[in-house]
Scaffold this motif. Sequence first.
Motif, PDB file in Angstrom:
ATOM      1  N   MET A   1       2.362 -16.801  10.873  1.00 39.36           N
ATOM      2  CA  MET A   1       1.639 -15.441  11.056  1.00 39.36           C
ATOM      3  C   MET A   1       2.256 -14.454  10.308  1.00 39.36           C
ATOM      4  SD  MET A   1      -0.081 -15.874  14.654  1.00 39.36           S
ATOM      5  CE  MET A   1      -1.180 -14.929  14.705  1.00 39.36           C
ATOM      6  N   PRO A   2       1.683 -13.376   9.882  1.00 41.17           N
ATOM      7  CA  PRO A   2       2.067 -12.092   9.054  1.00 41.17           C
ATOM      8  C   PRO A   2       2.612 -11.375  10.251  1.00 41.17           C
ATOM      9  CG  PRO A   2      -0.006 -12.231   8.654  1.00 41.17           C
ATOM     10  CD  PRO A   2       0.119 -13.506   9.541  1.00 41.17           C
ATOM     11  N   PRO A   3       3.872 -10.718   9.777  1.00 40.98           N
ATOM     12  CA  PRO A   3       4.296  -9.627  10.802  1.00 40.98           C
ATOM     13  C   PRO A   3       3.539  -8.568  10.905  1.00 40.98           C
ATOM     14  CG  PRO A   3       5.672  -9.696   8.701  1.00 40.98           C
ATOM     15  CD  PRO A   3       4.543 -10.632   8.639  1.00 40.98           C
ATOM     16  N   VAL A   4       3.897  -7.225  11.596  1.00 40.91           N
ATOM     17  CA  VAL A   4       3.321  -6.301  11.944  1.00 40.91           C
ATOM     18  C   VAL A   4       4.475  -5.139  11.835  1.00 40.91           C
ATOM     19  CG1 VAL A   4       2.444  -4.931  13.749  1.00 40.91           C
ATOM     20  CG2 VAL A   4       1.782  -7.248  13.752  1.00 40.91           C
ATOM     21  N   ILE A   5       4.119  -4.101  10.971  1.00 43.53           N
ATOM     22  CA  ILE A   5       4.840  -2.913  10.796  1.00 43.53           C
ATOM     23  C   ILE A   5       4.830  -1.930  11.816  1.00 43.53           C
ATOM     24  CG2 ILE A   5       5.275  -1.256   9.128  1.00 43.53           C
ATOM     25  CD1 ILE A   5       4.853  -3.105   6.948  1.00 43.53           C
ATOM     26  N   GLU A   6       5.777  -1.519  12.605  1.00 43.81           N
ATOM     27  CA  GLU A   6       5.697  -0.669  13.628  1.00 43.81           C
ATOM     28  C   GLU A   6       6.467   0.541  13.283  1.00 43.81           C
ATOM     29  OE1 GLU A   6       5.430  -1.281  18.306  1.00 43.81           O
ATOM     30  OE2 GLU A   6       7.702  -1.122  17.575  1.00 43.81           O
ATOM     31  N   PHE A   7       5.846   2.121  13.626  1.00 36.78           N
ATOM     32  CA  PHE A   7       6.638   2.966  13.256  1.00 36.78           C
ATOM     33  C   PHE A   7       6.369   4.045  14.558  1.00 36.78           C
ATOM     34  CE2 PHE A   7       2.454   3.763  11.110  1.00 36.78           C
ATOM     35  CZ  PHE A   7       2.217   5.299  11.521  1.00 36.78           C
ATOM     36  N   THR A   8       7.289   5.056  14.533  1.00 35.83           N
ATOM     37  CA  THR A   8       7.162   6.080  15.646  1.00 35.83           C
ATOM     38  C   THR A   8       6.583   7.274  14.956  1.00 35.83           C
ATOM     39  OG1 THR A   8       8.972   5.103  16.665  1.00 35.83           O
ATOM     40  CG2 THR A   8       8.465   7.259  17.466  1.00 35.83           C
ATOM     41  N   ALA A   9       5.778   8.079  15.474  1.00 38.06           N
ATOM     42  CA  ALA A   9       5.260   9.449  14.977  1.00 38.06           C
ATOM     43  C   ALA A   9       5.247  10.407  16.082  1.00 38.06           C
ATOM     44  CB  ALA A   9       4.096   9.116  14.426  1.00 38.06           C
ATOM     45  N   PRO A  10       5.503  11.595  15.753  1.00 37.77           N
ATOM     46  CA  PRO A  10       5.781  11.842  14.455  1.00 37.77           C
ATOM     47  C   PRO A  10       7.137  11.894  13.955  1.00 37.77           C
ATOM     48  CG  PRO A  10       5.770  13.994  16.215  1.00 37.77           C
ATOM     49  CD  PRO A  10       5.318  12.659  16.875  1.00 37.77           C
ATOM     50  N   PRO A  11       7.285  11.924  12.582  1.00 32.67           N
ATOM     51  CA  PRO A  11       6.404  12.504  11.562  1.00 32.67           C
ATOM     52  C   PRO A  11       5.388  11.309  11.036  1.00 32.67           C
ATOM     53  CG  PRO A  11       8.389  11.957  10.696  1.00 32.67           C
ATOM     54  CD  PRO A  11       8.771  11.580  12.067  1.00 32.67           C
ATOM     55  N   LEU A  12       4.409  11.779  10.574  1.00 28.15           N
ATOM     56  CA  LEU A  12       3.327  10.897  10.173  1.00 28.15           C
ATOM     57  C   LEU A  12       3.742  10.342   8.884  1.00 28.15           C
ATOM     58  CD1 LEU A  12      -0.088  12.959  11.023  1.00 28.15           C
ATOM     59  CD2 LEU A  12       1.093  10.550  12.328  1.00 28.15           C
ATOM     60  N   PRO A  13       3.157   9.242   8.267  1.00 32.89           N
ATOM     61  CA  PRO A  13       3.650   8.559   7.048  1.00 32.89           C
ATOM     62  C   PRO A  13       3.046   9.525   6.037  1.00 32.89           C
ATOM     63  CG  PRO A  13       2.521   6.728   8.476  1.00 32.89           C
ATOM     64  CD  PRO A  13       2.349   8.189   9.168  1.00 32.89           C
ATOM     65  N   HIS A  14       3.709   9.467   4.973  1.00 27.19           N
ATOM     66  CA  HIS A  14       3.457  10.493   3.747  1.00 27.19           C
ATOM     67  C   HIS A  14       3.011   9.857   2.692  1.00 27.19           C
ATOM     68  CE1 HIS A  14       4.366  14.166   1.793  1.00 27.19           C
ATOM     69  NE2 HIS A  14       4.817  13.703   0.613  1.00 27.19           N
ATOM     70  N   TYR A  15       1.955  10.165   2.136  1.00 26.44           N
ATOM     71  CA  TYR A  15       1.042   9.748   0.709  1.00 26.44           C
ATOM     72  C   TYR A  15       1.973  10.222  -0.289  1.00 26.44           C
ATOM     73  CZ  TYR A  15      -2.222   9.561  -3.118  1.00 26.44           C
ATOM     74  OH  TYR A  15      -2.638   9.370  -4.408  1.00 26.44           O
ATOM     75  N   ILE A  16       2.328   9.128  -1.528  1.00 21.72           N
ATOM     76  CA  ILE A  16       3.038   9.597  -2.670  1.00 21.72           C
ATOM     77  C   ILE A  16       2.252   9.478  -3.587  1.00 21.72           C
ATOM     78  CG2 ILE A  16       4.998   9.027  -4.050  1.00 21.72           C
ATOM     79  CD1 ILE A  16       6.342   7.777  -1.523  1.00 21.72           C
ATOM     80  N   LEU A  17       1.638   8.119  -4.121  1.00 18.80           N
ATOM     81  CA  LEU A  17       0.773   8.068  -5.311  1.00 18.80           C
ATOM     82  C   LEU A  17      -0.020   7.057  -5.148  1.00 18.80           C
ATOM     83  CD1 LEU A  17       0.202   9.514  -8.063  1.00 18.80           C
ATOM     84  CD2 LEU A  17       2.157   7.821  -8.961  1.00 18.80           C
ATOM     85  N   SER A  18      -1.199   6.991  -5.606  1.00 12.98           N
ATOM     86  CA  SER A  18      -2.088   5.554  -5.726  1.00 12.98           C
ATOM     87  C   SER A  18      -2.754   5.541  -7.112  1.00 12.98           C
ATOM     88  CB  SER A  18      -3.221   5.842  -4.693  1.00 12.98           C
ATOM     89  OG  SER A  18      -3.973   6.977  -4.886  1.00 12.98           O
ATOM     90  N   GLY A  19      -3.384   4.316  -7.260  1.00  9.56           N
ATOM     91  CA  GLY A  19      -4.066   3.858  -8.667  1.00  9.56           C
ATOM     92  C   GLY A  19      -4.796   2.709  -8.359  1.00  9.56           C
ATOM     93  N   SER A  20      -5.314   2.012  -9.572  1.00  6.93           N
ATOM     94  CA  SER A  20      -5.841   0.874  -9.480  1.00  6.93           C
ATOM     95  C   SER A  20      -5.327  -0.056 -10.587  1.00  6.93           C
ATOM     96  CB  SER A  20      -7.483   0.785  -9.825  1.00  6.93           C
ATOM     97  OG  SER A  20      -7.761   1.652 -10.934  1.00  6.93           O
ATOM     98  N   SER A  21      -5.381  -1.281 -10.690  1.00  6.80           N
ATOM     99  CA  SER A  21      -5.049  -2.113 -11.646  1.00  6.80           C
ATOM    100  C   SER A  21      -5.651  -3.412 -11.765  1.00  6.80           C
ATOM    101  CB  SER A  21      -3.444  -2.397 -11.367  1.00  6.80           C
ATOM    102  OG  SER A  21      -2.662  -3.625 -12.268  1.00  6.80           O
ATOM    103  N   TYR A  22      -6.152  -3.680 -13.168  1.00  8.61           N
ATOM    104  CA  TYR A  22      -6.865  -4.676 -13.518  1.00  8.61           C
ATOM    105  C   TYR A  22      -6.010  -5.793 -14.095  1.00  8.61           C
ATOM    106  CZ  TYR A  22     -10.054  -7.763 -16.299  1.00  8.61           C
ATOM    107  OH  TYR A  22     -10.676  -8.654 -16.835  1.00  8.61           O
ATOM    108  N   MET A  23      -6.198  -6.993 -13.726  1.00 10.43           N
ATOM    109  CA  MET A  23      -5.206  -8.068 -14.355  1.00 10.43           C
ATOM    110  C   MET A  23      -6.670  -9.166 -14.708  1.00 10.43           C
ATOM    111  SD  MET A  23      -2.030  -8.662 -11.579  1.00 10.43           S
ATOM    112  CE  MET A  23      -1.037  -7.364 -11.359  1.00 10.43           C
ATOM    113  N   PRO A  24      -6.213  -9.539 -15.754  1.00  2.00           N
ATOM    114  CA  PRO A  24      -7.285 -10.883 -16.356  1.00  2.00           C
ATOM    115  C   PRO A  24      -6.603 -12.095 -15.563  1.00  2.00           C
ATOM    116  CG  PRO A  24      -5.721  -9.897 -18.196  1.00  2.00           C
ATOM    117  CD  PRO A  24      -5.418  -8.890 -17.015  1.00  2.00           C
ATOM    118  N   SER A  25      -7.189 -13.181 -15.993  1.00  3.21           N
ATOM    119  CA  SER A  25      -6.857 -14.512 -15.498  1.00  3.21           C
ATOM    120  C   SER A  25      -5.469 -14.721 -16.117  1.00  3.21           C
ATOM    121  CB  SER A  25      -8.003 -15.484 -15.894  1.00  3.21           C
ATOM    122  OG  SER A  25      -7.578 -16.734 -15.368  1.00  3.21           O
ATOM    123  N   GLY A  26      -4.459 -15.218 -15.281  1.00  3.26           N
ATOM    124  CA  GLY A  26      -3.181 -15.351 -15.875  1.00  3.26           C
ATOM    125  C   GLY A  26      -2.087 -14.275 -15.497  1.00  3.26           C
TER     126      GLY A  26
END
Length: 301
Positions: A1-26
């Motif tokens: 079974m996959p693990p769980v990531i646990e963190f203590t707050a504060p401070p809260l997690p900090h957003y850096i950057l996001s985007g999208s990626s398209y991958m063709p078959s292969g």
Amino acid sequence: MPPVIEFTAPPLPHYILSGSSYMPSGGKHTNRKNIGVFDLLVVVYGCLYVGEGDREYEIKEGHALILRPDNHHYGVTGCTEDTLHHWLHFQILGDWNVIEEEIYQQRQWSCLESQAPGGVSLPAFSTTPYTVQLPQFTQLAQPQKMIDTISELTEMNQHIHLASVRFKQQALFQDVIMLLSASLRAEGPSPQSACAEQAAAYLREHYREPFSAKKLGENTNFHPVYIARCMQKVFGCSPSAYLIRLRIEHAKELLLQTDLPIERIAEEVGFNHAAYFTACFTRIEGLSPRKFRQWFSWNRG
């Protein structure tokens, strides 16, 4: 079974950057080591085959995987079909650790059994830290809401030079954390979420067509009033308002990627009248379609 990531707050997690990626078959996920930030992957359609350390994951549509900043992750094999996914980099500035899901479940039961009948009182006038658990790999309880939230964060990157926008991104990113945390606790999507997700999927496919609450109900097998209530709860808006947001998003793509006149773009995304399109666009984006196109053309130049 996959693990769980646990963190203590504060401070809260900090957003850096996001985007999208398209991958063709292969296409295959990047091979990287110790990138120093958490990397959230959310698959819109298709399937990604990603490994981290000695674990391998199949990230299917509506699933999410968090890659750790201190580990080696790599593409296990190429995609067997065209695949689109969103990615989001974030950092946990406080303490965090990884626990196996079996241990997490045992701890949850222990907390329930030891909970005092009258609840717990916290000390006044002090900051009391708390822990948050995120599933490293999960089927999202509200996949479309997660996709919409990350898309909004990514769209805001165009104005990231503004401090007010960066502040708003950090606040919005906490919705991503909440959605991930809720997916850990949920045994499956709630009936309200399932209804809202199904209605949103229909609207995304038929966004060019005139809106009809009756037709939406017939195609999703839910009563229109129930659909409206569910979408308000999950997405914070009515079905018709959600449809307008979709049309505006598609209109922005056409404004930036084509030279089509405003009137034609309005027609392409489902508006019958260019004036109504301009009014909706200005209300949501804060500037007219024409100024939106000019502003981004000038900044790109």
